[in-house]
Scaffold this motif. Sequence first.
Motif, PDB file in Angstrom:
ATOM      1  N   SER A   1     -18.780   6.924  -8.191  1.00 17.04           N
ATOM      2  CA  SER A   1     -18.614   5.870  -9.189  1.00 17.04           C
ATOM      3  C   SER A   1     -18.080   4.606  -8.536  1.00 17.04           C
ATOM      4  CB  SER A   1     -17.663   6.316 -10.291  1.00 17.04           C
ATOM      5  OG  SER A   1     -16.348   6.391  -9.791  1.00 17.04           O
ATOM      6  N   ALA A   2     -18.170   3.514  -9.255  1.00 17.62           N
ATOM      7  CA  ALA A   2     -17.722   2.231  -8.703  1.00 17.62           C
ATOM      8  C   ALA A   2     -16.227   2.244  -8.429  1.00 17.62           C
ATOM      9  CB  ALA A   2     -18.077   1.103  -9.660  1.00 17.62           C
ATOM     10  N   SER A   3     -15.484   3.017  -9.231  1.00 20.55           N
ATOM     11  CA  SER A   3     -14.034   3.032  -9.059  1.00 20.55           C
ATOM     12  C   SER A   3     -13.632   3.699  -7.753  1.00 20.55           C
ATOM     13  CB  SER A   3     -13.371   3.746 -10.235  1.00 20.55           C
ATOM     14  OG  SER A   3     -13.756   5.103 -10.260  1.00 20.55           O
ATOM     15  N   GLU A   4     -14.564   4.466  -7.168  1.00 19.52           N
ATOM     16  CA  GLU A   4     -14.277   5.153  -5.913  1.00 19.52           C
ATOM     17  C   GLU A   4     -14.630   4.301  -4.698  1.00 19.52           C
ATOM     18  OE1 GLU A   4     -12.759   8.219  -5.719  1.00 19.52           O
ATOM     19  OE2 GLU A   4     -12.523   7.830  -7.849  1.00 19.52           O
ATOM     20  N   ALA A   5     -15.166   3.104  -4.937  1.00 16.37           N
ATOM     21  CA  ALA A   5     -15.583   2.254  -3.827  1.00 16.37           C
ATOM     22  C   ALA A   5     -14.399   1.949  -2.916  1.00 16.37           C
ATOM     23  CB  ALA A   5     -16.188   0.959  -4.351  1.00 16.37           C
ATOM     24  N   GLU A   6     -14.671   2.011  -1.614  1.00 15.36           N
ATOM     25  CA  GLU A   6     -13.636   1.703  -0.640  1.00 15.36           C
ATOM     26  C   GLU A   6     -14.094   0.565   0.258  1.00 15.36           C
ATOM     27  OE1 GLU A   6     -12.462   5.017   1.743  1.00 15.36           O
ATOM     28  OE2 GLU A   6     -12.097   6.317   0.017  1.00 15.36           O
ATOM     29  N   ARG A   7     -13.152  -0.285   0.650  1.00 18.23           N
ATOM     30  CA  ARG A   7     -13.440  -1.351   1.606  1.00 18.23           C
ATOM     31  C   ARG A   7     -12.229  -1.483   2.503  1.00 18.23           C
ATOM     32  NH1 ARG A   7     -15.035  -5.931  -1.587  1.00 18.23           N
ATOM     33  NH2 ARG A   7     -12.841  -6.364  -1.905  1.00 18.23           N
ATOM     34  N   ALA A   8     -12.482  -1.548   3.803  1.00 14.32           N
ATOM     35  CA  ALA A   8     -11.373  -1.698   4.735  1.00 14.32           C
ATOM     36  C   ALA A   8     -10.713  -3.055   4.544  1.00 14.32           C
ATOM     37  CB  ALA A   8     -11.870  -1.566   6.172  1.00 14.32           C
ATOM     38  N   PRO A   9      -9.382  -3.084   4.483  1.00 10.70           N
ATOM     39  CA  PRO A   9      -8.683  -4.373   4.398  1.00 10.70           C
ATOM     40  C   PRO A   9      -8.673  -5.061   5.749  1.00 10.70           C
ATOM     41  CG  PRO A   9      -7.100  -2.593   4.512  1.00 10.70           C
ATOM     42  CD  PRO A   9      -8.469  -1.956   4.478  1.00 10.70           C
ATOM     43  N   GLU A  10      -8.155  -6.273   5.780  1.00  9.22           N
ATOM     44  CA  GLU A  10      -7.999  -6.986   7.047  1.00  9.22           C
ATOM     45  C   GLU A  10      -6.938  -6.263   7.872  1.00  9.22           C
ATOM     46  OE1 GLU A  10      -7.249 -11.507   8.722  1.00  9.22           O
ATOM     47  OE2 GLU A  10      -6.444 -10.983   6.752  1.00  9.22           O
ATOM     48  N   LEU A  11      -7.333  -5.815   9.078  1.00 10.24           N
ATOM     49  CA  LEU A  11      -6.433  -5.080   9.966  1.00 10.24           C
ATOM     50  C   LEU A  11      -6.320  -5.807  11.291  1.00 10.24           C
ATOM     51  CD1 LEU A  11      -7.894  -1.526   9.238  1.00 10.24           C
ATOM     52  CD2 LEU A  11      -5.830  -2.541   8.246  1.00 10.24           C
ATOM     53  N   PHE A  12      -5.163  -5.718  11.923  1.00 11.19           N
ATOM     54  CA  PHE A  12      -4.912  -6.402  13.191  1.00 11.19           C
ATOM     55  C   PHE A  12      -4.636  -5.398  14.304  1.00 11.19           C
ATOM     56  CE2 PHE A  12      -3.103  -9.886  10.308  1.00 11.19           C
ATOM     57  CZ  PHE A  12      -4.281 -10.608  10.317  1.00 11.19           C
ATOM     58  N   ALA A  50      -3.136  -9.123  -0.099  1.00  8.70           N
ATOM     59  CA  ALA A  50      -4.555  -9.420  -0.299  1.00  8.70           C
ATOM     60  C   ALA A  50      -5.357  -8.208  -0.765  1.00  8.70           C
ATOM     61  CB  ALA A  50      -5.164  -9.959   1.010  1.00  8.70           C
ATOM     62  N   TRP A  51      -4.736  -7.041  -0.826  1.00  9.55           N
ATOM     63  CA  TRP A  51      -5.487  -5.842  -1.200  1.00  9.55           C
ATOM     64  C   TRP A  51      -5.911  -5.862  -2.656  1.00  9.55           C
ATOM     65  CZ3 TRP A  51      -1.871  -1.454   1.053  1.00  9.55           C
ATOM     66  CH2 TRP A  51      -1.870  -1.548   2.461  1.00  9.55           C
ATOM     67  N   GLY A  52      -7.186  -5.512  -2.880  1.00  8.17           N
ATOM     68  CA  GLY A  52      -7.701  -5.276  -4.220  1.00  8.17           C
ATOM     69  C   GLY A  52      -7.922  -3.777  -4.392  1.00  8.17           C
ATOM     70  N   PRO A  53      -8.559  -3.372  -5.484  1.00  3.84           N
ATOM     71  CA  PRO A  53      -8.771  -1.946  -5.746  1.00  3.84           C
ATOM     72  C   PRO A  53      -9.485  -1.208  -4.618  1.00  3.84           C
ATOM     73  CG  PRO A  53      -9.289  -3.235  -7.689  1.00  3.84           C
ATOM     74  CD  PRO A  53      -9.027  -4.223  -6.579  1.00  3.84           C
ATOM     75  N   GLU A  54     -10.489  -1.849  -4.007  1.00  2.00           N
ATOM     76  CA  GLU A  54     -11.238  -1.173  -2.940  1.00  2.00           C
ATOM     77  C   GLU A  54     -10.384  -0.963  -1.698  1.00  2.00           C
ATOM     78  OE1 GLU A  54     -12.402  -3.938  -4.454  1.00  2.00           O
ATOM     79  OE2 GLU A  54     -14.315  -3.423  -5.389  1.00  2.00           O
ATOM     80  N   GLU A  55      -9.578  -1.972  -1.356  1.00  2.00           N
ATOM     81  CA  GLU A  55      -8.711  -1.845  -0.185  1.00  2.00           C
ATOM     82  C   GLU A  55      -7.618  -0.797  -0.430  1.00  2.00           C
ATOM     83  OE1 GLU A  55     -10.791  -5.662   0.121  1.00  2.00           O
ATOM     84  OE2 GLU A  55      -9.557  -4.846  -1.474  1.00  2.00           O
ATOM     85  N   ILE A  56      -7.108  -0.774  -1.655  1.00  6.15           N
ATOM     86  CA  ILE A  56      -6.099   0.229  -1.993  1.00  6.15           C
ATOM     87  C   ILE A  56      -6.699   1.626  -1.877  1.00  6.15           C
ATOM     88  CG2 ILE A  56      -4.727   1.167  -3.900  1.00  6.15           C
ATOM     89  CD1 ILE A  56      -4.221  -1.774  -4.759  1.00  6.15           C
ATOM     90  N   ALA A  57      -7.942   1.790  -2.356  1.00  5.62           N
ATOM     91  CA  ALA A  57      -8.611   3.090  -2.260  1.00  5.62           C
ATOM     92  C   ALA A  57      -8.794   3.504  -0.803  1.00  5.62           C
ATOM     93  CB  ALA A  57      -9.969   3.037  -2.977  1.00  5.62           C
ATOM     94  N   TRP A  58      -9.134   2.527   0.053  1.00  2.00           N
ATOM     95  CA  TRP A  58      -9.323   2.795   1.489  1.00  2.00           C
ATOM     96  C   TRP A  58      -8.009   3.271   2.103  1.00  2.00           C
ATOM     97  CZ3 TRP A  58      -7.648   1.314   6.328  1.00  2.00           C
ATOM     98  CH2 TRP A  58      -8.520   1.499   7.406  1.00  2.00           C
ATOM     99  N   MET A  59      -6.921   2.569   1.800  1.00  2.78           N
ATOM    100  CA  MET A  59      -5.620   2.942   2.350  1.00  2.78           C
ATOM    101  C   MET A  59      -5.156   4.285   1.791  1.00  2.78           C
ATOM    102  SD  MET A  59      -4.967   0.473   4.445  1.00  2.78           S
ATOM    103  CE  MET A  59      -3.317   0.952   4.925  1.00  2.78           C
TER     104      MET A  59
END
Length: 85
Positions: A1-12, A50-59
């Motif tokens: 589902s869309a709610s499960e979408a993950e996106r990597a946040p900005e990482l250094f 800067a995290w949105g739902p996708e970045e939170i899911a990724w983390m």
Amino acid sequence: SASEAERAPELFDAPRDGGADDLKKIGGVGPKIEGMLNDLGVYHYFQIAAWGPEEIAWMDARLQFRGRIERDDWVGQAKALATGG
């Protein structure tokens, strides 16, 4: 589902000039979790802010926190810390 979408946040690869922020100032983040975040490439309040739902899911998926980031409102706390609030 869309709610499960993950996106990597900005990482250094390393903290920016001036060194890493004290992520332990975020309620719910202790020394162990700060170390885990640093290992993933998160060093600064503005990154978490800067995290949105996708970045939170990724983390969440990598840290196995299952909702802790949202429950403790890391993003809101980080925004306040990043602006000196």
